[in-house]
Write a protein that holds these residues in place. Structure first.
Motif, short mmCIF file in Angstrom:
data_model
loop_
_atom_site.label_atom_id
_atom_site.label_comp_id
_atom_site.label_asym_id
_atom_site.label_seq_id
_atom_site.Cartn_x
_atom_site.Cartn_y
_atom_site.Cartn_z
N LEU A 239 -7.35 -2.53 -10.77
CA LEU A 239 -6.03 -3.10 -11.00
C LEU A 239 -4.99 -1.99 -11.12
O LEU A 239 -3.90 -2.10 -10.53
CB LEU A 239 -6.02 -3.95 -12.27
CG LEU A 239 -4.66 -4.51 -12.69
CD1 LEU A 239 -4.09 -5.45 -11.63
CD2 LEU A 239 -4.75 -5.24 -14.03
N GLU A 240 -5.32 -0.95 -11.84
CA GLU A 240 -4.38 0.15 -12.03
C GLU A 240 -3.99 0.78 -10.70
O GLU A 240 -2.80 0.98 -10.42
CB GLU A 240 -5.01 1.20 -12.94
CG GLU A 240 -4.11 2.40 -13.23
CD GLU A 240 -4.79 3.43 -14.11
OE1 GLU A 240 -4.73 3.27 -15.34
OE2 GLU A 240 -5.38 4.39 -13.56
N GLU A 241 -4.97 1.05 -9.85
CA GLU A 241 -4.69 1.74 -8.59
C GLU A 241 -4.12 0.80 -7.52
O GLU A 241 -3.35 1.24 -6.64
CB GLU A 241 -5.94 2.43 -8.05
CG GLU A 241 -7.02 1.49 -7.55
CD GLU A 241 -8.25 2.21 -7.02
OE1 GLU A 241 -8.61 1.98 -5.85
OE2 GLU A 241 -8.87 2.99 -7.77
N SER A 242 -4.47 -0.49 -7.59
CA SER A 242 -4.04 -1.42 -6.55
C SER A 242 -2.67 -2.02 -6.81
O SER A 242 -1.87 -2.19 -5.88
CB SER A 242 -5.06 -2.56 -6.42
OG SER A 242 -6.32 -2.07 -6.02
N PHE A 243 -2.38 -2.34 -8.08
CA PHE A 243 -1.15 -3.06 -8.40
C PHE A 243 -0.33 -2.45 -9.53
O PHE A 243 0.88 -2.29 -9.40
CB PHE A 243 -1.46 -4.52 -8.74
CG PHE A 243 -2.11 -5.30 -7.63
CD1 PHE A 243 -1.58 -5.29 -6.35
CD2 PHE A 243 -3.26 -6.04 -7.86
CE1 PHE A 243 -2.17 -6.01 -5.31
CE2 PHE A 243 -3.86 -6.77 -6.84
CZ PHE A 243 -3.31 -6.74 -5.56
N TRP A 244 -0.97 -2.10 -10.64
CA TRP A 244 -0.19 -1.75 -11.82
C TRP A 244 0.69 -0.53 -11.56
O TRP A 244 1.90 -0.54 -11.82
CB TRP A 244 -1.09 -1.52 -13.04
CG TRP A 244 -0.34 -1.73 -14.31
CD1 TRP A 244 0.14 -0.78 -15.17
CD2 TRP A 244 0.08 -3.00 -14.84
NE1 TRP A 244 0.82 -1.37 -16.20
CE2 TRP A 244 0.80 -2.73 -16.02
CE3 TRP A 244 -0.08 -4.33 -14.45
CZ2 TRP A 244 1.36 -3.73 -16.81
CZ3 TRP A 244 0.47 -5.33 -15.23
CH2 TRP A 244 1.17 -5.03 -16.39
N LYS A 245 0.11 0.53 -11.02
CA LYS A 245 0.90 1.73 -10.72
C LYS A 245 1.79 1.55 -9.49
O LYS A 245 2.98 1.91 -9.53
CB LYS A 245 -0.01 2.94 -10.58
CG LYS A 245 -0.55 3.44 -11.91
CD LYS A 245 -1.21 4.80 -11.78
CE LYS A 245 -1.54 5.37 -13.17
NZ LYS A 245 -2.10 6.73 -13.10
N PRO A 246 1.27 1.01 -8.37
CA PRO A 246 2.13 0.84 -7.20
C PRO A 246 3.35 -0.04 -7.44
O PRO A 246 4.38 0.14 -6.76
CB PRO A 246 1.19 0.20 -6.17
CG PRO A 246 -0.17 0.68 -6.55
CD PRO A 246 -0.15 0.71 -8.06
N LEU A 247 3.28 -0.98 -8.38
CA LEU A 247 4.42 -1.86 -8.65
C LEU A 247 5.40 -1.25 -9.65
O LEU A 247 6.33 -1.92 -10.09
CB LEU A 247 3.93 -3.22 -9.17
CG LEU A 247 3.03 -4.03 -8.22
CD1 LEU A 247 2.80 -5.42 -8.77
CD2 LEU A 247 3.61 -4.11 -6.82
N GLY A 248 5.19 0.01 -10.00
CA GLY A 248 6.15 0.72 -10.84
C GLY A 248 6.17 0.28 -12.28
O GLY A 248 7.21 0.38 -12.95
N SER A 249 5.05 -0.19 -12.80
CA SER A 249 5.00 -0.69 -14.17
C SER A 249 5.42 0.39 -15.16
O SER A 249 5.01 1.55 -15.06
CB SER A 249 3.59 -1.18 -14.50
OG SER A 249 3.22 -2.22 -13.61
N GLU A 250 6.22 -0.01 -16.15
CA GLU A 250 6.79 0.95 -17.09
C GLU A 250 5.92 1.21 -18.31
O GLU A 250 6.11 2.20 -19.02
CB GLU A 250 8.16 0.45 -17.56
CG GLU A 250 9.20 0.37 -16.47
CD GLU A 250 10.55 -0.02 -17.03
OE1 GLU A 250 11.23 0.86 -17.57
OE2 GLU A 250 10.91 -1.21 -16.92
N ASN A 251 4.98 0.32 -18.57
CA ASN A 251 4.20 0.41 -19.79
C ASN A 251 2.70 0.40 -19.53
O ASN A 251 2.22 -0.26 -18.60
CB ASN A 251 4.52 -0.77 -20.72
CG ASN A 251 5.95 -0.77 -21.19
OD1 ASN A 251 6.27 -0.21 -22.23
ND2 ASN A 251 6.84 -1.40 -20.42
N ASP A 252 1.96 1.16 -20.37
CA ASP A 252 0.52 1.01 -20.39
C ASP A 252 0.18 -0.38 -20.91
O ASP A 252 0.93 -0.95 -21.71
CB ASP A 252 -0.11 2.03 -21.34
CG ASP A 252 0.11 3.47 -20.91
OD1 ASP A 252 0.46 3.70 -19.74
OD2 ASP A 252 -0.08 4.37 -21.76
N VAL A 253 -0.93 -0.92 -20.46
CA VAL A 253 -1.42 -2.20 -21.00
C VAL A 253 -2.88 -2.04 -21.37
O VAL A 253 -3.54 -1.07 -20.99
CB VAL A 253 -1.24 -3.36 -20.00
CG1 VAL A 253 0.22 -3.70 -19.82
CG2 VAL A 253 -1.88 -3.04 -18.66
#
Length: 384
Positions: A239-253
């Motif tokens: 999830l982190e490599e596919s969506f969370w980081k590519p979508l520019g998320s501002e916060n850790d979850v």
């Protein structure tokens, strides 16, 4: 004094016997349920329960992309009906995004724009999206690939006919019982057991797979196990490599796992995050898999995901809920207690609501009236 000592001794012996019986009957997960939920005054999972479970961190983007504020940012006032609903049902975040800009946002009950809270079943949309990504990346052949190729426990009888697409569309045919308030249900066991794979591999077939929709969190959990087997990656990393980081998320979850030893995510629920980062996945599907001009997720897969698989169940596609309100079709991520990311592509609108409770007027897996209210009042505020 002797009576007191005898009473304490009796209670101690009774406690030991009860605990022993729980372990003998393989219901010792109830000890964790009592400790983390019931002794804290709750009767079901709640927004900040993630603090009492094992979690894996998903890191924010290396290049975060904050949402811009709309030129009319927070210029509108919430309607009286919305104010009452937010108070009655314990809203903690209500956000309206228009043309990819924050048009309105408000937070309540001590929560803020960066506060973490449990997303519950909104996570199912992420897991379905990761299935699409795994197909796109060549790890899974198609929606029609048998689950048996990845999970040996489902290779006999009707189970052998079950496909990964059946899991994403909630049509596995298993005997999963979606009961949140029963301490002995498989749903409760899955939430508290420290070996989730063992729980899932014990499921039996109830009906033929791929024939009809039946809301079952177990389907998404099995799908997560399939994706991990197919990719060789932990789902939180994928999830982190596919969506969370590519979508520019501002916060850790944080994503809950069953235990440190088994490290399997609770894939049907339980990412602790915030409204504006959750909204990013809504934007990705609103734009049919494209983010800032880059096709991150196949557009045909997104289109299929937000289209009903079964004509008898027009409310569900592949990991996404679908609902018509006032002649407009809305696609949504939905979670227990009223966590919503609601998308209307034609109007370029995203509505996010997070909170402690939803309106208590429908059963599990059915649309509650608060969903329509949050949509209607947003459109009144927008004057659309």
């Amino acid at each position: 004094m002797k009576f007191l000592k005898k009473s304490l001794k009796f209670l101690l012996i009774l406690l030991v016997v009860v605990v022993g019986l729980l372990y003998i009957t393989d219901t010792d997960y109830l000890l964790k349920a009592v400790r983390t939920i019931y002794m804290r005054g709750h009767t079901t999972a709640y927004l900040e329960d993630y603090k009492h479970f094992d979690n894996q961190k998903i890191e924010a983007s290396d290049n975060p992309q904050p949402w811009s504020n709309h030129k009319d940012y927070n210029s509108a006032k919430p309607t009286k009906r919305l104010i009452k609903a937010n108070k009655d049902w314990g809203t903690i975040a209500y956000v309206i995004i228009k043309n990819d800009s924050i048009w309105y946002e408000e937070y309540y009950d001590g929560f803020g724009e960066d506060s973490k809270s449990n997303s519950f079943s909104m996570v199912k949309s992420y897991v379905s999206g990761l299935m699409g990504k795994a197909i796109q990346d060549g790890y899974i052949k198609s929606l029609d690939q048998p689950v048996c190729d990845f999970l040996p426990a489902f290779c006999e009888g009707d189970a052998a006919k079950m496909t990964v697409g059946d899991l994403s569309s909630m049509a596995s045919g298993t005997n999963w019982d979606e009961a949140y308030y029963s301490p002995l249900s498989i749903t409760t066991r899955a939430y508290f057991d420290d070996d989730l794979a063992k729980v899932m591999n014990g499921l039996k077939m109830e009906k033929k797979p791929g024939k009809a929709f039946k809301y079952a969190s177990g389907d998404t959990q099995m799908l997560a196990m399939v994706i991990e087997e197919a990719t060789g990656k932990k789902l939180y990393n994928y999830l982190e490599e596919s969506f969370w980081k590519p979508l520019g998320s501002e916060n850790d979850v944080l994503w809950q796992v069953d235990s440190e030893d088994h490290d399997l995510v609770k894939a049907y629920c339980c990412i602790a995050g915030n409204a504006k980062d959750f909204a990013r996945f809504g934007k990705l599907y609103k734009d049919y898999g494209k983010w800032n001009g880059q096709q991150i997720l196949d557009s045909s897969f997104v289109a299929k995901s937000i289209t009903p698989r079964f004509s008898e169940s027009p409310e569900y596609g592949y990991g996404w809920w679908l609902k018509d309100v006032n002649d407009k079709n809305f696609k949504m991520m939905r979670g227990h207690l009223g966590q919503y990311v609601i998308v209307q592509p034609e109007d370029n609108i995203i509505i996010v609501r997070l909170g402690h409770q939803k309106s208590p007027d429908s059963d599990i897996g059915q649309f509650t009236k608060d969903i329509t209210l949050y949509i209607e009042e947003a459109y009144k505020m927008l004057d659309l």
